[in-house]
Each structure stands twice: as structure tokens, then as C-alpha cells.
Design a protein around this motif. Structure first.
Motif, mmCIF file in Angstrom:
data_model
loop_
_atom_site.group_PDB
_atom_site.id
_atom_site.type_symbol
_atom_site.label_atom_id
_atom_site.label_comp_id
_atom_site.label_asym_id
_atom_site.label_seq_id
_atom_site.Cartn_x
_atom_site.Cartn_y
_atom_site.Cartn_z
ATOM 1 N N LEU A 51 0.853 -1.174 0.000
ATOM 2 C CA LEU A 51 0.000 0.000 0.000
ATOM 3 C C LEU A 51 0.896 1.233 0.000
ATOM 4 N N LEU A 60 -2.491 0.640 -4.380
ATOM 5 C CA LEU A 60 -2.303 -0.726 -3.882
ATOM 6 C C LEU A 60 -1.670 -1.564 -4.985
ATOM 7 N N THR A 63 -2.667 -8.171 -4.410
ATOM 8 C CA THR A 63 -3.736 -8.369 -3.430
ATOM 9 C C THR A 63 -3.587 -9.600 -2.547
ATOM 10 N N ILE A 95 -6.458 -8.801 2.313
ATOM 11 C CA ILE A 95 -6.127 -7.413 1.986
ATOM 12 C C ILE A 95 -7.158 -6.431 2.530
ATOM 13 N N LEU A 99 -6.406 -3.370 5.182
ATOM 14 C CA LEU A 99 -6.746 -1.985 4.888
ATOM 15 C C LEU A 99 -7.601 -1.391 6.012
ATOM 16 N N ILE A 109 -9.097 3.281 -2.256
ATOM 17 C CA ILE A 109 -7.964 3.016 -3.144
ATOM 18 C C ILE A 109 -8.179 3.740 -4.471
ATOM 19 N N LEU A 112 -5.436 0.493 -8.076
ATOM 20 C CA LEU A 112 -5.064 -0.879 -7.725
ATOM 21 C C LEU A 112 -4.323 -1.457 -8.921
#
Length: 265
Positions: A51, A60, A63, A95, A99, A109, A112
Motif C-alpha cells: 500500500l 495498492l 492483493t 487485503i 486496509l 484506493i 489498484l
């Protein structure tokens, strides 16, 4: 530019044959599969995600595993992947769980980015599918059709997965070279490492270009490759980057010696 903060996260781990991480010259036709290989060759490695708290957005990278592997791994991953490796996702390591612990919603986010679409990197995508923009390289998505045994497309089905094209092997996310996705082919053709730069220093997140620090220190390629020559060129580049005086860290996704931590610069 202001401060950049990178959270190195472990979103589960996996057990597989060490030949998958470090190429072996052996009579065995596919040592990385672990088939007909002793359990003493098995290693345990993290499935990392990153992250990046950037002044221009929350990013991000990858994952890790989806929570479905906690229920029925063989059903989720299929017989082929379950035969060659075992996935684990302890409570709190998914994930979206991590977060939440950091104070973020998945919808926070901004970008990603999936370095490549192998299951251990994209499995958790649907846990964060409401990210504002989901990206991978056009080469990578195209190669999922060329090498179907290496991918599980259901992991990104019904997700608004967008692609980008490399220009001179790079994609500059913000146009200021603070976050650059660099094509490092070999493990897959469309794989990208992430170069994060600020205040004259940089961190390189090299995905599976190498599986640990010893990969580029000793020039050991991964066991599973789509192009050996390109893989060696990519690993040489990582080694060169690691030797630069303004390099803070080079991190491989599956390095068992890398613990979760925060890099701020």
C-alpha cells in the motif's frame, strides 16, 4: 513533493517446491511442480502486497489471497494449483482486513495495480474491486490467453480491469516519475515492477523478477519462466538498481526474509 509511505503487507503465504523460486538444473522435467520431489524441497514464502500512501493518491500493488481459500482451497484453486502449492490466509491477513486496520475502506484506493495475473497476486482482487481504478498491463492480460494453464481468469471476472501500454518498457502513473511501472518480462511477458521515487531516492518492488534478495545477488532465475533470455535481462536490471547509492530497498514479492514494515521517504 511530500512524503511517500509504503506499507509492506503479507496477505497470506504459500508452500511450494524451492525450484519454483530458484531454478535448478536437474533431470526432473518440472522440478518446480513439486511432483515426485521430497518434502524437504518445500519452502514457505509470503504473498505480499504493498500500500503506497502518495501525495497524489492511494495506490495498492497486488492483493494476495482471497478469503475463499480458507473454506475449500482445492475447490477454489483447482486440482493443478492445489497439487503444486498450498495457500494459507490467517485471520486478519486478507487485503481488505489489513486496509481496515490501517483505517481505509477498499473504496479509498485510487489505483489498484496488479503486477501480473498469477493467482497469488490477483486472488484477492474481488475483495477490493471497488477501488477507483484497477490496472494491469495489456501484454499481461493478452498473455492469459496464450498461457491459459498459468492463470485463473475467474479471479478478475466481473471486475472492471483496465489495461495500460508500456512506452519504452515503462508506464509513468502520474507523469512525474514518482511511480513508474517497469516491464520486467521473463516470469511472465507482461509483468511489471514498481519503481517509487522521491527526494532523490527510490524503492523498487520487483514482483517475481526474483524471489528473494539472493536471486539478484547470485543471479538465480525463477523456476517458472515464459522467456529465459528476457528473465535474465530483467534480473540484471534489478541487480543494477539494487547497487545504486540512492536505493533504499529492493523487495521481491515472495522473499521469506522480508517482514511486514513501513518505508517512509
Amino acid at each position: 513533493m511530500g512524503t511517500i509511505r509504503i506499507h509492506v503487507l503479507h496477505c497470506g503465504n504459500l508452500n511450494f517446491d524451492e525450484a519454483a523460486a530458484f531454478h535448478e538444473n536437474t533431470l526432473h522435467p518440472m522440478p518446480y511442480s513439486g511432483i515426485l520431489r521430497s518434502k524437504r524441497h518445500q519452502i514457505n514464502v509470503p504473498a505480499s502486497a504493498y500500500l503506497i500512501e502518495h501525495p497524489k493518491g492511494l495506490i495498492l500493488i497486488d492483493t494476495g489471497w482471497h478469503t475463499d481459500i480458507r473454506i475449500d482451497q482445492k475447490k477454489y484453486l483447482g486440482w493443478l494449483y492445489s497439487l503444486s502449492s498450498k495457500a494459507y490466509l490467517p485471520s486478519g491477513q486478507a487485503i481488505h482486513e489489513q486496509l481496515h486496520k490501517l483505517g481505509y475502506r477498499t473504496s479509498d484506493i485510487d489505483y489498484l495495480f496488479i503486477s501480473h495475473l498469477h493467482p497469488d497476486h490477483v486472488s484477492g482482487l474481488k475483495l477490493v474491486k471497488d477501488a477507483k481504478k484497477v490496472l494491469t498491463s495489456s501484454i499481461e492480460l493478452r498473455d492469459t490467453k496464450k498461457h491459459p494453464l498459468l492463470y485463473l481468469p475467474f479471479m478478475w471476472r466481473d471486475v472492471n480491469l483496465e489495461t495500460f501500454d508500456f512506452e519504452n518498457a515503462e508506464y509513468d502513473l502520474f507523469g512525474d516519475r514518482s511511480v513508474v511501472f517497469v516491464n520486467t518480462p521473463g516470469h511472465t511477458n507482461g509483468m511489471a515492477s514498481t519503481l517509487v521515487q522521491n527526494n532523490g531516492k527510490f524503492v523498487l518492488l520487483c514482483a517475481d523478477t526474483g524471489y528473494s534478495k539472493k536471486s539478484w545477488e547470485e543471479m538465480i532465475l525463477p523456476g517458472m519462466l515464459t522467456n529465459n533470455k528476457k528473465a535474465m535481462e530483467s534480473l540484471k536490471w534489478v541487480k543494477q538498481m539494487s547497487e545504486k547509492p540512492n536505493c533504499i530497498e529492493v523487495i521481491a514479492n515472495h522473499d521469506p526474509n522480508v517482514e511486514p514494515h513501513i518505508i517512509e521517504f
